[in-house]
Scaffold this motif. Sequence first.
Motif, PDB file in Angstrom:
ATOM      1  N   ALA A  73     123.838  45.935  96.071  1.00  0.00           N
ATOM      2  CA  ALA A  73     122.779  46.639  95.814  1.00  0.00           C
ATOM      3  C   ALA A  73     121.606  46.821  96.681  1.00  0.00           C
ATOM      4  CB  ALA A  73     122.784  46.212  94.505  1.00  0.00           C
ATOM      5  N   GLY A  76     113.965  47.247  94.875  1.00  0.00           N
ATOM      6  CA  GLY A  76     113.284  46.204  93.957  1.00  0.00           C
ATOM      7  C   GLY A  76     111.888  46.527  94.128  1.00  0.00           C
ATOM      8  N   GLU A  89     116.483  53.388  97.990  1.00  0.00           N
ATOM      9  CA  GLU A  89     117.393  54.117  97.555  1.00  0.00           C
ATOM     10  C   GLU A  89     117.940  55.247  98.450  1.00  0.00           C
ATOM     11  OE1 GLU A  89     114.986  53.178  95.981  1.00  0.00           O
ATOM     12  OE2 GLU A  89     115.615  52.078  94.271  1.00  0.00           O
ATOM     13  N   ILE A 262     127.258  45.786  82.146  1.00  0.00           N
ATOM     14  CA  ILE A 262     126.946  46.715  83.465  1.00  0.00           C
ATOM     15  C   ILE A 262     127.636  45.559  84.804  1.00  0.00           C
ATOM     16  CG2 ILE A 262     124.709  45.827  83.943  1.00  0.00           C
ATOM     17  CD1 ILE A 262     124.294  48.771  84.653  1.00  0.00           C
ATOM     18  N   HIS A 282     125.985  48.500  89.294  1.00  0.00           N
ATOM     19  CA  HIS A 282     124.704  47.920  88.691  1.00  0.00           C
ATOM     20  C   HIS A 282     123.722  48.066  89.846  1.00  0.00           C
ATOM     21  CE1 HIS A 282     125.467  44.053  90.400  1.00  0.00           C
ATOM     22  NE2 HIS A 282     126.716  44.073  89.823  1.00  0.00           N
ATOM     23  N   GLY A 283     122.428  48.001  89.697  1.00  0.00           N
ATOM     24  CA  GLY A 283     121.334  47.745  90.725  1.00  0.00           C
ATOM     25  C   GLY A 283     121.377  46.278  91.196  1.00  0.00           C
ATOM     26  N   SER A 284     120.214  46.151  91.849  1.00  0.00           N
ATOM     27  CA  SER A 284     119.783  44.808  92.512  1.00  0.00           C
ATOM     28  C   SER A 284     119.279  43.739  91.692  1.00  0.00           C
ATOM     29  CB  SER A 284     119.001  44.933  93.895  1.00  0.00           C
ATOM     30  OG  SER A 284     117.638  45.481  93.218  1.00  0.00           O
ATOM     31  N   ASP A 287     115.064  40.929  88.353  1.00  0.00           N
ATOM     32  CA  ASP A 287     114.737  40.038  87.229  1.00  0.00           C
ATOM     33  C   ASP A 287     115.762  38.495  87.459  1.00  0.00           C
ATOM     34  OD1 ASP A 287     116.864  41.518  86.545  1.00  0.00           O
ATOM     35  OD2 ASP A 287     116.418  41.117  84.306  1.00  0.00           O
ATOM     36  N   ALA A 294     123.894  35.769  88.242  1.00  0.00           N
ATOM     37  CA  ALA A 294     124.369  37.203  88.427  1.00  0.00           C
ATOM     38  C   ALA A 294     126.020  37.110  88.133  1.00  0.00           C
ATOM     39  CB  ALA A 294     124.080  38.080  89.508  1.00  0.00           C
ATOM     40  N   ASP A 336     125.459  37.209  81.175  1.00  0.00           N
ATOM     41  CA  ASP A 336     125.311  38.511  80.701  1.00  0.00           C
ATOM     42  C   ASP A 336     126.353  38.788  79.750  1.00  0.00           C
ATOM     43  OD1 ASP A 336     126.902  38.234  83.206  1.00  0.00           O
ATOM     44  OD2 ASP A 336     127.269  40.515  83.004  1.00  0.00           O
TER      45      ASP A 336
HETATM   46  P1  NAD Z   1     119.841  46.832  87.417  1.00  0.00           P
HETATM   47  O1  NAD Z   1     121.449  47.579  87.136  1.00  0.00           O
HETATM   48  O2  NAD Z   1     119.551  46.261  88.684  1.00  0.00           O
HETATM   49  O3  NAD Z   1     119.453  45.961  86.154  1.00  0.00           O
HETATM   50  C1  NAD Z   1     119.557  46.635  84.843  1.00  0.00           C
HETATM   51  C2  NAD Z   1     119.600  45.116  83.656  1.00  0.00           C
HETATM   52  O4  NAD Z   1     120.955  44.630  84.116  1.00  0.00           O
HETATM   53  C3  NAD Z   1     118.801  43.859  84.471  1.00  0.00           C
HETATM   54  O5  NAD Z   1     118.461  43.165  83.131  1.00  0.00           O
HETATM   55  C4  NAD Z   1     119.626  42.962  85.207  1.00  0.00           C
HETATM   56  O6  NAD Z   1     119.174  41.603  85.191  1.00  0.00           O
HETATM   57  C5  NAD Z   1     120.917  43.273  84.494  1.00  0.00           C
HETATM   58  N1  NAD Z   1     122.174  43.214  85.364  1.00  0.00           N
HETATM   59  C6  NAD Z   1     122.385  44.231  86.496  1.00  0.00           C
HETATM   60  N2  NAD Z   1     123.399  43.711  87.017  1.00  0.00           N
HETATM   61  C7  NAD Z   1     123.952  42.584  86.855  1.00  0.00           C
HETATM   62  C8  NAD Z   1     124.851  41.530  87.056  1.00  0.00           C
HETATM   63  N3  NAD Z   1     125.628  41.703  87.773  1.00  0.00           N
HETATM   64  N4  NAD Z   1     124.983  40.275  86.297  1.00  0.00           N
HETATM   65  C9  NAD Z   1     124.131  40.268  85.054  1.00  0.00           C
HETATM   66  N5  NAD Z   1     123.086  40.861  84.980  1.00  0.00           N
HETATM   67  C10 NAD Z   1     122.837  42.122  85.668  1.00  0.00           C
HETATM   68  O7  NAD Z   1     118.729  48.255  87.215  1.00  0.00           O
HETATM   69  P2  NAD Z   1     117.296  48.592  87.324  1.00  0.00           P
HETATM   70  O8  NAD Z   1     116.801  46.979  86.749  1.00  0.00           O
HETATM   71  O9  NAD Z   1     117.129  49.763  86.652  1.00  0.00           O
HETATM   72  O10 NAD Z   1     117.056  48.505  88.740  1.00  0.00           O
HETATM   73  C11 NAD Z   1     116.736  47.449  89.702  1.00  0.00           C
HETATM   74  C12 NAD Z   1     116.667  47.905  90.911  1.00  0.00           C
HETATM   75  O11 NAD Z   1     117.837  48.309  91.459  1.00  0.00           O
HETATM   76  C13 NAD Z   1     115.804  49.068  91.330  1.00  0.00           C
HETATM   77  O12 NAD Z   1     115.007  49.096  92.372  1.00  0.00           O
HETATM   78  C14 NAD Z   1     116.694  50.054  91.402  1.00  0.00           C
HETATM   79  O13 NAD Z   1     116.264  51.239  91.867  1.00  0.00           O
HETATM   80  C15 NAD Z   1     117.847  49.471  92.059  1.00  0.00           C
HETATM   81  N6  NAD Z   1     119.159  50.171  91.638  1.00  0.00           N
HETATM   82  C16 NAD Z   1     120.165  50.130  93.032  1.00  0.00           C
HETATM   83  C17 NAD Z   1     121.342  50.602  92.520  1.00  0.00           C
HETATM   84  C18 NAD Z   1     122.241  50.348  93.851  1.00  0.00           C
HETATM   85  O14 NAD Z   1     122.117  49.720  94.731  1.00  0.00           O
HETATM   86  N7  NAD Z   1     123.484  51.034  93.807  1.00  0.00           N
HETATM   87  C19 NAD Z   1     121.806  51.132  91.505  1.00  0.00           C
HETATM   88  C20 NAD Z   1     120.915  51.152  90.316  1.00  0.00           C
HETATM   89  C21 NAD Z   1     119.598  50.872  90.436  1.00  0.00           C
END
Ligand code: NAD
Length: 358
Positions: A73, A76, A89, A262, A282-284, A287, A294, A336
Amino acid sequence: MKKHIAVLAGDGIGPEITDAAIAVLKKIAEKYGHEFTFEPLLLGGCAIDACGEPLPAHTVEHCRASDSVLLGAVGGPKWDALPGDRRPEKGLLGIRKAMGLYSNIRPAKLWSALADASPLKRHLVENGVEIIVVRELTGGIYFGERGVCTDEELGETAWDTEKYSVKEIERIARIACELAEKRTKRVVSVDKANVLESSRLWRRTVHAYAEKHYPDVTVTDMLVDNAAMQIVKDPAQFDVLLTSNMFGDILSDEAAQVTGSIGMLASSSLGDTACGLYEPIHGSAPDIAGKDVANPIATILAAAMMLRDSFGMTEEYAAIERAVEKTLSDGFRTADIMSEGMKKIGCREMARRIAENL
Ligand code: NAD
């Protein structure tokens, strides 16, 4: 079989989850007599840090030359203040476009061991949910013309354009119909045809194409606002859900949540060749990055989809699915998807157990 896999770990939890998937792929190679090589390449924030741009030409070249690409992913807070065309992105959208990947398939499946993880009432999900979102990936508003200007009356103004051609709609309709043929022969096509001209073309084209080429597939239409509501009201009604780029982006996250976490959902992006790009939806997750908490299952399942859809390794795909199911039914959970009475483990340990269960 010998396969060369490009690995775009990316940012945040990206390196942890791709390492986990590689551990499982190595075990598959050992067990089934394959030879996989893994080539790490830069994409996203780490590429900006190393060479000043989110998608270096070297990455594009080597991804195109690989047999398939595994992605973690990107993104950040560190790169959030950069202008739009230099953000992580942009690298993601760029690699999909550069590889000609116009379809994104996102299966949202509720695993029986995780039925309690769904936020919906049990009676809505107890008979199983599996929504396959087929999302158009290289057109629509994410790629249309955009701009910012200062309007005389309104002041600072910005705009983006939703634009689709018949060709773009037909090729994604084909992917959805092909999938539906192997499943329930039903496609729900999502649009906003009551308002948008591009949606009216979408609707006409999908019907004309399906009637001509897939007469045994039934296509019904659903407005996007209704689809968002129906996914939480009665998710089991859906099988293949065909969407534009932006509608699919939003609805697939909603469908993902219906299934629990997710962190469980994988996706594949394909074009006209076998070389695809496989990633979690999901994203990166900045947090939780670097804490070994993860959930790696989405990325492990993405790697499994790569084996099936790019390399034709259906048995190996099924073995990974079974190993995931077994690990979950043995009670192991990442944070999660943790629930009472289960055993909490980290990212590395989850991958180790899945590999062991192969
Ligand atoms: P996110 O999907 O990264 O996280 C959303 C929530 O889900 C957070 O609380 C996170 O801790 C949790 N989460 C996500 N994946 C998880 C996993 N594998 N295990 C446990 N918990 C998990 O979305 P966001 O917080 O909106 O975005 C964070 C960054 O990621 C931003 O910079 C965004 O632009 C980027 N992003 C990247 C992609 C990609 O690379 N395909 C997709 C979406 C968002």
